[in-house]
Design an enzyme around this catalytic site. Structure first.
Site, short mmCIF file in Angstrom:
data_model
loop_
_atom_site.label_atom_id
_atom_site.label_comp_id
_atom_site.label_asym_id
_atom_site.label_seq_id
_atom_site.Cartn_x
_atom_site.Cartn_y
_atom_site.Cartn_z
N SER A 234 -107.56 40.75 42.49
CA SER A 234 -108.19 39.51 42.92
C SER A 234 -107.31 38.79 43.94
O SER A 234 -106.91 39.37 44.95
CB SER A 234 -108.46 38.63 41.68
OG SER A 234 -109.25 37.52 41.99
N ASP B 129 -118.72 43.70 41.97
CA ASP B 129 -117.66 42.68 41.96
C ASP B 129 -117.84 41.74 43.15
O ASP B 129 -117.89 42.17 44.30
CB ASP B 129 -116.30 43.39 42.03
CG ASP B 129 -115.13 42.43 41.94
OD1 ASP B 129 -115.32 41.21 42.02
OD2 ASP B 129 -113.99 42.92 41.80
N HIS C 291 -115.70 41.77 37.95
CA HIS C 291 -114.41 41.47 38.58
C HIS C 291 -113.24 41.60 37.62
O HIS C 291 -112.09 41.66 38.05
CB HIS C 291 -114.45 40.04 39.16
CG HIS C 291 -113.22 39.67 39.92
ND1 HIS C 291 -112.78 40.39 41.02
CD2 HIS C 291 -112.32 38.67 39.74
CE1 HIS C 291 -111.68 39.84 41.50
NE2 HIS C 291 -111.37 38.80 40.74
#
Length: 482
Positions: free
Chosen positions: A291, A355, A448
């Site tokens: 991320s 995602d 995610h």
């Protein structure tokens, strides 16, 4: 007024969501002269602010304002949930907790202890490296990197114990780095060293990603501010600030270290790597993150290249990112493709399913954010392929709404038989299932989480020629994850 990166750079757009009100938001939509807006700081006349750009800036500011408005309750909820989950587990689950309450012997979790786990760890409690990993094989670095990227979400004691006791490697340190713009230590990273011999000496730098209840981190993801680095390209402003952008000087090659000056990520990590290379010229290092952590990992070699750190770049074994957002424009992408080729570096980013984060900020004629490096894309069956760009490259495209909802539903169905197919370590508990449910309303949220990225590197199949990130500087490899 924001000072541009260098005297030669006069190209930047910085959003200030704290400034202005409803009237200012309406003015932003109606008038092209955005440099006069209270929400936008940019040089006069440099930014072509047609309606679609103003609309996206408007949306970015709205989202950031909402996140700022829920910052404290969101953080409190996250801490309370994390504390409850640890309380529940430390006391032996429901029955044990009830018995301890009756006996007045409740175990109170210590957030700084090595037993204390983050919300992320409760979604995926695996800490052991894949037992089938063999150092140096085709999938070693990716499988090792995602575990390091996932571990970065934990506290310092947890990270140290995992590295030393479970992975049997040298723990170099856990760091809370200063962000001069937020005036807080909001950038976290840790370093480890796998030194098996003088010929096998690998240092790993892992940046922490976006914590699920941290509105500051989500603000960074949704912020579409950018600065231009001369001769490099436009770079996402929030990520640069987190990595160590200096308020008054941009990216000077060296900064003055004093006892009163808090350490910032890029300069501190670079200096530690220099020391290791002085000790062993054959040493290599790897950078990873999930991320937001993936964005910082991708930008770290950008600044190394900007500073001409050739020795460090030649020692860079690779950059492996997971669920990484876009970090700059097409000029930056071209700059990095050249550097990747020149220094023979692997830069590989993994994208799972739908995602949402790798699909932000937008890659279109309006915002022009671009990815670079090799993209390895996995679907919900954990079947991987090398792609130029992941499907549905811009998250909010409406034609993908139904497929994303359908995929989220099938991911939830899959949760109930993963354990039977792959073993108990792939079991998905109630906490992860809760996020799978959220994914039915906001597809891309549950996709995610690190869980699926770990699964991709362990049980995913990928049988294809991988076009090296160095664009031909070394022979292509056959990657087999069966």
């Amino acid at each position: 007024m924001v000072v541009p990166l260098e005297e030669s750079s006069q190209d930047y757009v910085v959003l200030n969501p704290h400034n202005g009100g409803i009237i200012d938001l309406l003015r932003l939509l109606l008038f092209r002269d955005i440099e006069k807006s209270k929400f936008v700081d940019c040089p006069e006349g440099i930014y072509d602010a047609h309606f679609k750009r103003r609309w996206l800036i408007f949306l970015s500011i709205i989202v950031q304002k909402i996140l700022n408005s829920v910052k404290k309750p969101l953080a409190w909820f996250g801490m309370a949930l994390e504390m409850w989950l640890n309380l529940y587990c430390d006391n032996g689950n429901s029955l044990g907790l009830l018995m301890n309450i009756l006996k007045w012997k409740v175990v109170i979790p210590d957030p700084k202890s090595a037993r204390y786990r983050s919300n992320t760890a409760f979604m995926d409690n695996r800490i052991q490296l894949d037992k089938n990993l063999i150092y140096g094989d085709n999938r070693y670095y990716a499988a090792f990197s995602i575990m390091a990227a996932k571990l970065a979400y934990e506290n310092a004691a947890f990270v140290e114990e995992t590295v030393k006791d479970h992975w049997k490697m040298e723990f170099l340190g856990f760091y809370d780095y200063w962000n001069e713009y937020q005036e807080l230590a909001t950038t976290q990273a840790f370093m480890l060293r796998d030194k098996r011999s003088d010929d096998i000496d690998l240092t790993v730098v892992s940046f922490r990603g976006t914590e699920m209840f941290d509105s500051d981190a989500w603000n960074t993801d949704f912020d579409i501010s950018w600065y231009e680095i001369p001769n490099v390209g436009r770079v996402h402003g929030g990520f640069m600030k987190a990595l160590g952008l200096q308020k008054d000087h941009g990216w000077p090659k060296e900064i003055l270290h004093t006892t009163s000056r808090p350490e910032v990520a890029y300069y501190s990590i670079r200096d530690k790597l220099r020391e290791i290379l002085r000790e062993n010229k054959k040493a290599k290092f790897l950078v990873t993150g999930h991320s937001l952590g993936g964005a910082l990992a991708a930008l770290f070699p950008v600044i190394l290249a900007y500073h001409g750190e050739s020795e460090l770049l030649h020692s860079l074994e690779g950059v492996y990112t997971f669920g990484q957002p876009r970090v700059g424009d097409d000029k930056l992408a071209e700059f990095m493709e050249t550097q990747i080729h020149m220094h023979n570096v692997k830069l590989v980013r993994y994208v799972y399913g739908h995602d949402m984060v790798p699909r932000l900020p937008y890659d279109d004629k309006t915002l022009m954010f671009k990815h670079f490096g090799t993209c390895v894309y996995y679907d919900r069956f954990y079947k991987g392929k090398i792609v130029k760009e992941e499907p549905n490259k811009n998250y909010f495209e409406m034609k993908w709404f139904i497929p994303k909802i359908t995929n989220s539903f099938m991911e939830m169905v899959r949760s109930f038989h993963l354990r039977h197919k792959y073993g108990h370590e792939y079991d998905e508990g109630w906490f992860l299932l809760m996020f799978r449910t959220i994914g039915l309303a906001i597809p891309g949220i549950s996709a995610h989480m690190p869980q699926d990225y770990v699964n991709c590197t362990r049980v995913g199949s990928l049988e294809t020629l991988l076009p090296d990130a160095s664009a031909g500087s070394r022979p292509s490899q056959i990657i087999s994850l069966d």
